[in-house]
Write an enzyme that holds these catalytic residues in place. Structure first.
Site, short mmCIF file in Angstrom:
data_model
loop_
_atom_site.label_atom_id
_atom_site.label_comp_id
_atom_site.label_asym_id
_atom_site.label_seq_id
_atom_site.Cartn_x
_atom_site.Cartn_y
_atom_site.Cartn_z
CG PHE A 159 -1.60 -1.11 1.02
CD1 PHE A 159 -2.59 -1.24 0.15
CD2 PHE A 159 -1.75 -2.64 2.25
CE1 PHE A 159 -3.70 -2.34 0.49
CE2 PHE A 159 -2.10 -3.58 2.72
CZ PHE A 159 -3.66 -3.48 1.72
CB CYS A 270 -1.62 3.22 -7.95
SG CYS A 270 0.04 2.93 -7.57
NE ARG A 340 4.14 4.98 -13.06
CZ ARG A 340 4.47 4.09 -12.05
NH1 ARG A 340 4.02 2.33 -12.81
NH2 ARG A 340 4.55 4.12 -10.76
C1 UDX Z 1 -1.41 4.97 -4.04
C2 UDX Z 1 -2.13 4.78 -2.53
O1 UDX Z 1 -2.64 6.06 -1.63
C3 UDX Z 1 -1.86 3.31 -2.33
O2 UDX Z 1 -1.58 3.39 -0.97
C4 UDX Z 1 -1.03 2.51 -3.24
O3 UDX Z 1 -0.14 1.52 -2.59
C5 UDX Z 1 -0.95 3.50 -4.53
O4 UDX Z 1 -1.35 4.45 -4.78
P1 UDX Z 1 0.31 6.24 -5.29
O5 UDX Z 1 -0.48 6.75 -6.37
O6 UDX Z 1 1.54 7.10 -4.17
O7 UDX Z 1 -0.32 5.87 -3.64
O8 UDX Z 1 -0.28 7.95 -4.93
P2 UDX Z 1 -1.22 8.84 -3.63
O9 UDX Z 1 -0.37 9.68 -2.37
O10 UDX Z 1 -2.32 8.24 -2.79
O11 UDX Z 1 -1.93 10.24 -4.68
C6 UDX Z 1 -2.81 9.66 -6.23
C7 UDX Z 1 -3.64 11.10 -6.70
O12 UDX Z 1 -4.70 11.60 -5.82
C8 UDX Z 1 -2.10 12.08 -6.48
O13 UDX Z 1 -2.06 12.44 -8.50
C9 UDX Z 1 -2.60 13.19 -5.65
O14 UDX Z 1 -2.86 14.31 -6.70
C10 UDX Z 1 -4.29 12.72 -5.84
N1 UDX Z 1 -5.07 13.36 -4.31
C11 UDX Z 1 -4.23 12.81 -3.55
C12 UDX Z 1 -5.78 14.20 -4.58
O15 UDX Z 1 -6.22 15.04 -5.83
N2 UDX Z 1 -6.91 14.93 -3.89
C13 UDX Z 1 -6.62 14.42 -2.58
O16 UDX Z 1 -7.02 15.17 -2.05
C14 UDX Z 1 -5.73 13.23 -2.45
#
Ligand code: UDX
Length: 443
Positions: A159, A270, A340
């Site tokens: 995660f 992801c 990505r």
């Molecule tokens: C995510 C999951 O959090 C993680 O548990 C999983 O294993 C892999 O995918 P990650 O891809 O590193 O991790 O990104 P994350 O920090 O979750 O952010 C995802 C996206 O959501 C980003 O583009 C972020 O900018 C966006 N986001 C996040 C929002 O637009 N609003 C929010 O409130 C939070």
């Protein structure tokens, strides 16, 4: 458990997930071999360079290489010989032209490793896969491995968030062990001993549930983000303010404020591909209706990108053609060089396609962006990208951008106009400094 009794680990695939896992497990005292089929990546890791941006990881790599407990190889034979527990950490991207998950690399890893497995061992999948994959891979392993039924498969989803990968690996919120035997459970307990000793909550379950936990978690997070962005659309039509709305919702403990930041929406390697692959898999197994809302979650998320461009167009008086636009941010989120499915670059490329003269700057992702999208122009700093701009668009909320002084930026642009795609700036301060300020979901 003494160090001599700790199982020896291998990590197959040394991308974001695998390299972090290998380095962190070695830092906990395990003897680890990391394998990748890309010799360039292995060479870099051997020489102490992390091939991507991840705070804290380069220091930990240096330390663990010096300890002698971490080695890297391209040889499946060497990995098979070393490992008592083999972690599968290869990528499972979206298939080109389909929403389905591409399992080529997972299958190749199993087919590469299995023929060399001559003694009892556990293969633990960490990659995100469609439910049912683990059962299929378990059968494939038993068929291809000389050790036959002595080779078992478990699923142990990961995660970790990019930017916090070291902490998330060493101190995870929870561990999920999908197993089909008591022996497999004991092996995983031994492979996570120091983390379990800290009282980390652990769910032991079957293979299918373990596979599903990961996509269910990512779907929930994506849904939460698209929920608040759907509210932003309603705010835009009514003159309401989605920032105040989100703040008021967040005070309700049952809702909570995390993943409730409105803006340009989610991207990365992801969330987008996981919700699509989940919806696709659910349709395959006849329960498509149960998660059909994920199609809407995806659609809301995509609409934020076009709406951001609408705001830019409005500020520019109706068209983008020939206008100079500074794009601040390329990475899919701050503290990452990962591009990505990056919303920022999607917006930049679309505006470029509409005839705008776009110049992009990002503190960490410029090299990746330049390599993948050579058609765009790039600046060497915020001020360089913003020079003579007709409008500045903030697309990734790096701290560096949050801290920009409106007066300093005003000196280099042609027109002081800004679209804040991430609600990262203090609207009042920017307006007071003479800027026309616009943000999604705010009046
Ligand atoms: C995510 C999951 O959090 C993680 O548990 C999983 O294993 C892999 O995918 P990650 O891809 O590193 O991790 O990104 P994350 O920090 O979750 O952010 C995802 C996206 O959501 C980003 O583009 C972020 O900018 C966006 N986001 C996040 C929002 O637009 N609003 C929010 O409130 C939070």
């Amino acid at each position: 458990m003494s160090q001599a009794e700790l199982p020896r680990l291998t990590v197959i695939g040394t991308g974001y997930l695998g390299a972090t896992h290998a380095i962190c497990m070695a830092s906990l005292g395990y003897d680890v071999v990391g394998l990748d089929v890309d010799p360039g990546k292995i060479e870099k890791l051997r020489s102490g360079q992390v091939p991507f941006f991840e705070p804290g990881l380069p220091e930990l790599l240096t330390k663990t290489l010096e300890s002698g407990r971490l080695r890297f190889t391209t040889s499946y034979e060497e990995a098979a010989d070393h490992g008592d527990v083999h972690f599968l950490c290869v990528g499972t991207p979206q298939q080109p032209g389909s929403d389905a998950c591409d399992l080529t690399y997972v299958d190749a890893a199993v087919r590469g490793l299995a023929p060399h497995l001559t003694r009892r061992c556990l293969v633990a999948g960490k990659s995100t896969v469609p439910v049912g994959t683990a059962a299929r891979l378990g059968a494939l392993l038993r068929e291809l491995a000389p050790a036959g039924d002595d080779v078992e498969l478990a699923w142990n989803p990961e995660f970790l968030r990019e930017g916090f990968a070291v902490d998330d690996t060493l101190a995870p919120d929870r561990l999920v062990f999908g197993v089909s035997s008591e022996w497999a459970r004991e092996r995983l307990i031994a492979a996570f001993q120091p983390i379990l000793e800290r009282g980390t909550p652990t769910v032991v379950t079957d293979l299918a549930t373990a596979e599903l936990v990961k996509v269910a978690a990512n779907s929930f997070l994506a849904t939460k983000i698209s929920y608040i962005n759907a509210m932003a659309e309603v705010c835009e039509a009514t003159g309401a303010d989605v920032r105040d709305l989100a703040q008021a919702l967040a005070y309700d403990d049952r809702i909570g404020g995390r993943f409730l930041q409105p803006g340009l929406g989610f991207g990365g390697g992801c969330l987008p591909k996981d919700i699509r692959a989940f919806a696709h898999r659910a349709e395959e197994i006849g329960v498509g209706q149960a998660v059909s809302f994920l199609r809407e979650v995806d659609a809301i998320n995509r609409r934020r990108r076009s709406r951001t461009i609408d705001l830019v167009r409005e500020l520019l008086g109706g068209h983008l053609n020939g206008k100079r636009i500074a794009c601040l941010g390329a990475a899919f989120k701050p503290n990452s060089d990962d591009i990505r499915d990056a919303p920022a670059l999607d917006v930049a490329r679309t505006m470029h396609g509409l005839g705008a003269n776009v110049r992009v700057y990002d503190p960490a992702a410029l090299d990746n962006a330049r390599r993948t999208y050579p058609e765009l122009r790039y600046g060497t700093s915020t001020l360089d990208a913003a020079r003579d701009a007709d409008v500045v668009v903030l697309l990734t909320e790096w701290t560096e951008f949050r801290e920009i002084q409106p007066s300093a930026l005003a000196q280099v642009v042609r027109h002081p106009r800004i679209v804040d795609g991430r609600h990262a700036l203090d609207a009042d301060a920017w307006r007071a400094a003479g800027w026309e300020y616009r943000a999604l979901g705010r009046p």
